[in-house]
Design an enzyme around this catalytic site. Sequence first.
Site, PDB file in Angstrom:
ATOM      1  N   GLY A  32      25.734  55.761  49.237  1.00  0.00           N
ATOM      2  CA  GLY A  32      26.532  56.708  50.023  1.00  0.00           C
ATOM      3  C   GLY A  32      27.631  55.989  50.768  1.00  0.00           C
ATOM      4  N   GLY A  33      27.875  56.461  51.994  1.00  0.00           N
ATOM      5  CA  GLY A  33      28.940  55.868  52.809  1.00  0.00           C
ATOM      6  C   GLY A  33      28.664  54.428  53.165  1.00  0.00           C
TER       7      GLY A  33
ATOM      8  N   GLY B 129      58.263  37.335  33.299  1.00  0.00           N
ATOM      9  CA  GLY B 129      58.030  37.816  34.664  1.00  0.00           C
ATOM     10  C   GLY B 129      56.844  37.115  35.295  1.00  0.00           C
ATOM     11  CB  ALA B 130      53.667  35.880  33.890  1.00  0.00           C
TER      12      ALA B 130
END
Length: 513
Positions: free
Chosen positions: A169-170, A403-404
Site C-alpha cells: 500500500g502507501g 548525442g550520447a
Amino acid sequence: MKEKLEDLNKKIELAKLGGGQERIDKQHAKGKLTARERVHYLLDEASFEEIGMLVTHRTKDFGMDKQVFYGDGVVTGYGTVDGRLIYVFAQDFTVFGGSLSETHAEKICKVMDLAMQNGAPLIGLNDSGGARIQEGVRSLGGYADIFYKNVMASGVIPQISAIMGPCAGGAVYSPAITDFTIMVEGTSYMFVTGPNVVKTVTNEDVSSEELGGASAHSTKSGVTHLTAANDTACMDKIKRLLSYMPQNCEERVPHLDYTLGDEIREELNNIVPESSNQPYDIRDIVDGIADKESFLEIHKDYAENIVVGFCRLAGRSIGVVANQPLSLAGCLDVNSSKKAARFVRFCDCFNIPLLVLVDVPGFLPGTDQEWNGIIVNGAKLLYALSEATVPRISLITRKAYGGAYDVMNSKHIGADMNFAFPSAEIAVMGAKGASEIIFRRDIKEADDPVAKLKEKEEEYARLFANPYSATERGFVDEVIEPKYARRKLIKAFAMLENKVASIPKKKHGNIPL
Ligand code: HXC
C-alpha cells in the site's frame, strides 16, 4: 524507590518482548531477526540509545484498549555505525504486524526531525502490514507525515530504507522517496496493491514474490538498489553503503587514510579489445582504476547497459557512472538513463565527485524506446549531469558517438577534466554508418560498391575514429596510456577537491521527470 525501580525494569522487559515470545519465535522461524536484534546488529556495540520505548497507542475502538504493547510496534533511536552518528527506526512485526498507528508514526517522525536537525543519516528498517487498520485515517495521516518529512530531508541527509518483510500500500512510498532501498531476498516484498487485488482487477494470477519480491524489484522495476540474502547481510550492506557518504549535504565526502604505492596498473592496458565491436566488461576498468575491492555496485541487475556505484580513489569516495559494452553494446536507453540520472543526483546532493567512463555507440533505436520516451528519459541524464556541481571527470575508453557523447559528461556540459585512451573514437557515428551516408553517391557509382564502402570506411576511421580531433580542440584534455589512468585520476580529483561552482539562483529547476 526500590518498588519504582522494579516497576520501571518490568516495563522495560515488557517493551523488549514486543508482541510476546510466541510471535518472536514465529519471526525467527521465518528466518527473520526481530526489530531490536536488527538495530543491535546494525549499530556499533552498546551505542544504541532508544527513544520512546514506553510509548503506547491511544486507540480504544475494536477492543484495542485491551491490547497495548510498549513501543507500539516500532523501535526508534540513535547510535553509531563505524563511530558515526545515525538515526534509526525498526518496525516490530510482532506487534500488530508492525502496522503503522498514529503514535508509531509520531515516533518515526521524531527521529526524522532529529536526524535532519543534527545532520546525520536516517535508516529505516521496514517490516509492516501497512496502515493500522483499527486506526483508520489517523494512520493514513501518519504515513503522510512521514512522506512529507522524507521529502524535506531529501538532499539534506542520506536516507536508506531496508525492506525486511511485507511493505504494501502507501507504505512503499516512503522507501521510494529515500535515496537507497535494499530488499531481503525471500522474506520481503513491496507493492502498491497485492496479489488479491491484482487478481480481482486484472484477473492475473501472481504470487507476492513474483509481483514484488527482491528479484522483481532488482531486475524489472529498479525499485530496489540492492538485495541481500538475509537480515544480517542486509545490515552489512547498509554499513558499507554508509561508508561512502558524508553525514549530510554540508559535509565533505569521507576520505580514508591511504598509502601511496599502487598507482600504475599494467592490467589496464589489456582490457579494451583491439576490435571496436568486441565487448568487454567495463567493471574491469573500474576495478583497475579504483582502490582494491572498493567498488560497490548499485542497481547491479537493472539496466545493465550502464554501471553505477561507489568506489574509492586513494581513500576518497567517488561515484562512478560507466557505459557497459557487455549489454546492448553500452547504448543508452530509457532505463539506463533513469538509473544513471538518479545516481548522479544523489552524488551531487552529497558532494561525492563523479567519474564517468564513456564507451557509448549512441541511444538505442526503435519504436519501443521512442514510445517509452527515450527523448524525455535521456534528457534526465543530460539534465542531471549538466546541473551537477561536484568535481566531474570523464574518461573515454572507446566509443563516444553522437548525442550520447554530449550526454556522457562532455566538457560542453560542465565536466572539469576529460581524458581519453588512445582507443577512443569520438565522432557523430561509427565509420560504417557515416560512410554509407556521406559517401552514398561515390559508393553507388563505384564499379565495386563493397570495396568502395570499405575504402571510405577506412578513410573516415582514420580521420575520426581516434581521440585527437577532440583533443586538438580541447574537448579532451589529455590522451593517456590506460596503465596511468589511476594515477592521473587520483591527481585530478585531488586537484578538484576545493572546487566551488554553483548554478543560477532559482527556486528549483524543472528536470524532465
Ligand atoms: C492491524 C495488522 C495489520 C494491519 C497485520 N496485522 N496487518 N493489524 N493493521 N494493517 C496483524 C494481524 O492481525 C496479526 O495479528 C499480525 O499482525 C500478524 O499478521 P498475520 O496476517 O498473522 O501475518 P502474515 O501471515 O505474515 O501476513 C502478513 C501480512 C498480512 C501479509 C502483512 O497480515 C496482511 O495482509 N495484512 C494487511 C495488509 C494491508 O492490507 N494493510 C493495509 C495496506 S493499505 P495477530 O494478533 O493475529 O498476531 C495502507 C494504506 C496506506 O497501508 C496509505 C498511505 C498513503
